[in-house]
Design a protein around this motif. Structure first.
Motif, PDB file in Angstrom:
ATOM      1  N   ASP A   1       0.796  -1.084   0.045  1.00  0.00           N
ATOM      2  CA  ASP A   1       0.159  -0.046   0.044  1.00  0.00           C
ATOM      3  C   ASP A   1       0.953   1.166   0.055  1.00  0.00           C
ATOM      4  O   ASP A   1       0.791   2.252  -0.723  1.00  0.00           O
ATOM      5  CB  ASP A   1      -0.847  -0.116   1.166  1.00  0.00           C
ATOM      6  CG  ASP A   1      -1.970  -1.073   1.149  1.00  0.00           C
ATOM      7  OD1 ASP A   1      -2.238  -1.708  -0.035  1.00  0.00           O
ATOM      8  OD2 ASP A   1      -2.629  -1.504   1.954  1.00  0.00           O
TER       9      ASP A   1
ATOM     10  N   LEU B   1       3.866   1.510  -1.255  1.00  0.00           N
ATOM     11  CA  LEU B   1       4.575   1.807  -2.560  1.00  0.00           C
ATOM     12  C   LEU B   1       3.553   2.367  -3.607  1.00  0.00           C
ATOM     13  O   LEU B   1       3.856   3.205  -4.235  1.00  0.00           O
ATOM     14  CB  LEU B   1       5.112   0.344  -2.882  1.00  0.00           C
ATOM     15  CG  LEU B   1       6.282  -0.175  -2.409  1.00  0.00           C
ATOM     16  CD1 LEU B   1       6.684  -1.487  -2.946  1.00  0.00           C
ATOM     17  CD2 LEU B   1       7.597   0.793  -2.315  1.00  0.00           C
ATOM     18  N   ARG B   2       2.344   1.833  -3.381  1.00  0.00           N
ATOM     19  CA  ARG B   2       1.363   2.315  -4.436  1.00  0.00           C
ATOM     20  C   ARG B   2       0.861   3.608  -4.111  1.00  0.00           C
ATOM     21  O   ARG B   2       0.877   4.624  -4.931  1.00  0.00           O
ATOM     22  CB  ARG B   2       0.098   1.573  -4.284  1.00  0.00           C
ATOM     23  CG  ARG B   2       0.086  -0.006  -5.075  1.00  0.00           C
ATOM     24  CD  ARG B   2      -1.097  -0.457  -5.091  1.00  0.00           C
ATOM     25  NE  ARG B   2      -1.537  -0.996  -3.717  1.00  0.00           N
ATOM     26  CZ  ARG B   2      -1.526  -2.065  -3.233  1.00  0.00           C
ATOM     27  NH1 ARG B   2      -0.733  -2.980  -3.578  1.00  0.00           N
ATOM     28  NH2 ARG B   2      -1.885  -2.300  -2.093  1.00  0.00           N
TER      29      ARG B   2
ATOM     30  N   GLY C   1       3.116   5.818  -2.737  1.00  0.00           N
ATOM     31  CA  GLY C   1       4.130   6.583  -3.117  1.00  0.00           C
ATOM     32  C   GLY C   1       4.413   6.812  -4.685  1.00  0.00           C
ATOM     33  O   GLY C   1       4.518   7.815  -5.183  1.00  0.00           O
ATOM     34  N   TRP C   2       3.912   5.913  -5.419  1.00  0.00           N
ATOM     35  CA  TRP C   2       3.753   5.977  -6.817  1.00  0.00           C
ATOM     36  C   TRP C   2       2.564   6.954  -7.434  1.00  0.00           C
ATOM     37  O   TRP C   2       3.104   7.679  -8.174  1.00  0.00           O
ATOM     38  CB  TRP C   2       3.534   4.544  -7.667  1.00  0.00           C
ATOM     39  CG  TRP C   2       3.415   4.638  -8.956  1.00  0.00           C
ATOM     40  CD1 TRP C   2       2.143   4.430  -9.671  1.00  0.00           C
ATOM     41  CD2 TRP C   2       4.237   4.799 -10.067  1.00  0.00           C
ATOM     42  NE1 TRP C   2       2.323   4.583 -10.933  1.00  0.00           N
ATOM     43  CE2 TRP C   2       3.848   4.804 -11.285  1.00  0.00           C
ATOM     44  CE3 TRP C   2       5.893   5.175  -9.873  1.00  0.00           C
ATOM     45  CZ2 TRP C   2       4.444   4.873 -12.576  1.00  0.00           C
ATOM     46  CZ3 TRP C   2       6.461   5.394 -10.993  1.00  0.00           C
ATOM     47  CH2 TRP C   2       5.516   5.208 -12.362  1.00  0.00           C
ATOM     48  N   ARG C   3       1.788   6.709  -6.638  1.00  0.00           N
ATOM     49  CA  ARG C   3       0.641   7.691  -7.092  1.00  0.00           C
ATOM     50  C   ARG C   3       1.108   9.080  -6.873  1.00  0.00           C
ATOM     51  O   ARG C   3       0.754  10.195  -7.489  1.00  0.00           O
ATOM     52  CB  ARG C   3      -0.617   7.429  -6.104  1.00  0.00           C
ATOM     53  CG  ARG C   3      -1.311   6.033  -6.826  1.00  0.00           C
ATOM     54  CD  ARG C   3      -2.901   5.889  -6.409  1.00  0.00           C
ATOM     55  NE  ARG C   3      -3.267   4.851  -6.438  1.00  0.00           N
ATOM     56  CZ  ARG C   3      -3.282   3.860  -5.758  1.00  0.00           C
ATOM     57  NH1 ARG C   3      -2.814   3.842  -4.424  1.00  0.00           N
ATOM     58  NH2 ARG C   3      -4.070   2.607  -6.113  1.00  0.00           N
TER      59      ARG C   3
ATOM     60  N   GLY D   1       4.046  10.412  -6.635  1.00  0.00           N
ATOM     61  CA  GLY D   1       5.042  10.519  -7.807  1.00  0.00           C
ATOM     62  C   GLY D   1       4.323  11.357  -8.935  1.00  0.00           C
ATOM     63  O   GLY D   1       4.852  12.147  -9.632  1.00  0.00           O
ATOM     64  N   GLN D   2       3.434  10.524  -9.484  1.00  0.00           N
ATOM     65  CA  GLN D   2       2.622  10.954 -10.516  1.00  0.00           C
ATOM     66  C   GLN D   2       2.015  12.396 -10.546  1.00  0.00           C
ATOM     67  O   GLN D   2       1.924  12.974 -11.334  1.00  0.00           O
ATOM     68  CB  GLN D   2       1.438   9.703 -11.131  1.00  0.00           C
ATOM     69  CG  GLN D   2       2.328   8.474 -11.299  1.00  0.00           C
ATOM     70  CD  GLN D   2       1.156   7.517 -11.638  1.00  0.00           C
ATOM     71  OE1 GLN D   2       0.093   7.511 -11.026  1.00  0.00           O
ATOM     72  NE2 GLN D   2       1.563   6.390 -12.555  1.00  0.00           N
ATOM     73  N   GLN D   3       1.567  12.444  -9.260  1.00  0.00           N
ATOM     74  CA  GLN D   3       0.800  13.839  -8.957  1.00  0.00           C
ATOM     75  C   GLN D   3       1.816  14.783  -9.177  1.00  0.00           C
ATOM     76  O   GLN D   3       1.705  15.909  -9.840  1.00  0.00           O
ATOM     77  CB  GLN D   3       0.072  13.710  -7.765  1.00  0.00           C
ATOM     78  CG  GLN D   3      -1.117  12.729  -7.675  1.00  0.00           C
ATOM     79  CD  GLN D   3      -2.284  13.189  -8.635  1.00  0.00           C
ATOM     80  OE1 GLN D   3      -2.286  14.396  -8.848  1.00  0.00           O
ATOM     81  NE2 GLN D   3      -2.902  12.115  -9.153  1.00  0.00           N
TER      82      GLN D   3
END
Length: 330
Positions: free
Chosen positions: A287, A289-290, A292-294, A296-298
């Motif tokens: 959760d 990592l997900r 954090g990835w989201r 970063g995309q933002q």
């Protein structure tokens, strides 16, 4: 010879029977005297046995709370009598008891016994502090420190005020404060009587004015004034009844409380339940990592939305570098 022996045997038996009869005759009076002498003692023993309480009543009575000395709740303020005066008596007492609820019921019973009634009965628990700790299995042990307090307002016949207070002294463990008051209200009574008489006189005068005749408007005003006078008369009657009630029944305010108590209870440990039933480590890591990835995309999207700013910054950097390379004038 045989006849001689028979005669001896018969004579012997006759003498034996005579001796037995004589002995019985001599002992009968003695037995009668003994029986007569023992009769009063036996009767007294029987009366004592009948008067003795049953076996079960020989047990000692249960111990009663001694209470405070009844003299602490006595005062001449509560018993003074003057034919020329009317007293409105009030009393207040603050005290500690063993059990607030039982004492409140006992006080209400005593009020009814004295011919009075209870106006207010307010009992509440005041929590002073709460502590809790986990005990496992999703439970917490909660300890609450609280004190029970009660407020009673009672009305008893004025002449029975001191009798009532003395009667409830046995319910008190410690008397903290008491206050007695007897206010002379003879002038207030006179004021009420005069106000009532004025209202009656005013109503009579207005009635005479209405019957005397006159203009229609004057009659209407007189009728309206007469209605107001009747209202004032009724209010005067009610005020006098209220005053007489305060004189007839004293008002007593009682504040009672008991020692601090501790309540023990088991509660659900919400934090422990959520912790024990929550996701595991790898699930939480995934959760994270997900998330954090989201995030970063933002961030990338937000930076892309600022492209005009980046163009201005790029142009400024290029211009500054060209200015630095330009040779200086000789």
């Amino acid at each position: 010879m045989r006849m001689y022996r028979k005669c001896l045997v018969v004579s012997f038996l006759g003498l034996l029977a005579l001796a037995t009869a004589c002995s019985k005759h001599e002992m009968a009076p003695a037995d009668a005297e003994v029986a007569m002498e023992s009769a009063p003692a036996m009767a007294e023993a029987a009366n004592a046995a009948a008067a003795a309480p049953p076996e079960k009543n020989l047990e000692p009575p249960p111990l009663q709370t001694p209470g405070v000395d009844a003299s602490q709740l006595a005062s001449d303020v509560l018993v003074q009598v003057d034919p020329q005066r009317r007293f409105i008596r009030t009393a207040a007492a603050e005290f500690q008891v063993k059990d607030v609820y039982r004492t409140a019921l006992a006080i209400e019973d005593e009020v009814a016994k004295q011919g009075g009634f209870t106006v207010d009965n307010d009992i509440q628990a005041q929590v002073q502090r709460v502590q809790s700790r986990p005990i496992g299995d999703g439970k917490r042990l909660e300890l609450s420190e609280y004190r029970l307090q009660g407020e009673l307002t009672v009305r008893v016949p004025s002449e029975r005020t001191q009798v009532f207070l003395r009667a409830i002294a046995s319910q008190m463990e410690f008397l903290e404060r008491r206050n007695f008051s007897a206010r002379d209200a003879q002038f207030e009574l006179l004021r009420q009587q005069l106000a009532r008489q004025r209202a009656q006189d005013q109503q009579q005068e207005l009635g005479d004015a209405v019957q005397a005749g006159g203009k229609l408007g004057d009659k209407a005003d007189a009728i309206e004034a007469r209605g107001e006078a009747r209202g004032q008369r009724d209010e005067a009657v009610i005020a006098q009844k209220e005053f007489e009630d305060r004189v007839a029944f004293s008002t007593i305010t009682l504040s009672l409380r008991q020692d601090v108590q501790v309540r023990k209870a088991e509660r659900v440990d919400v934090d422990a339940v959520f912790r024990d039933n929550g996701p595991g480590f790898f699930s939480q890591l995934g959760d994270a990592l997900r998330v954090g990835w989201r995030a970063g995309q933002q961030v990338v999207v937000a930076l892309a939305a600022l492209w005009p700013v980046w163009l201005v910054v790029l142009a400024a950097v290029i211009g500054w570098r060209r200015w630095r390379r330009k040779p200086s004038a000789a």
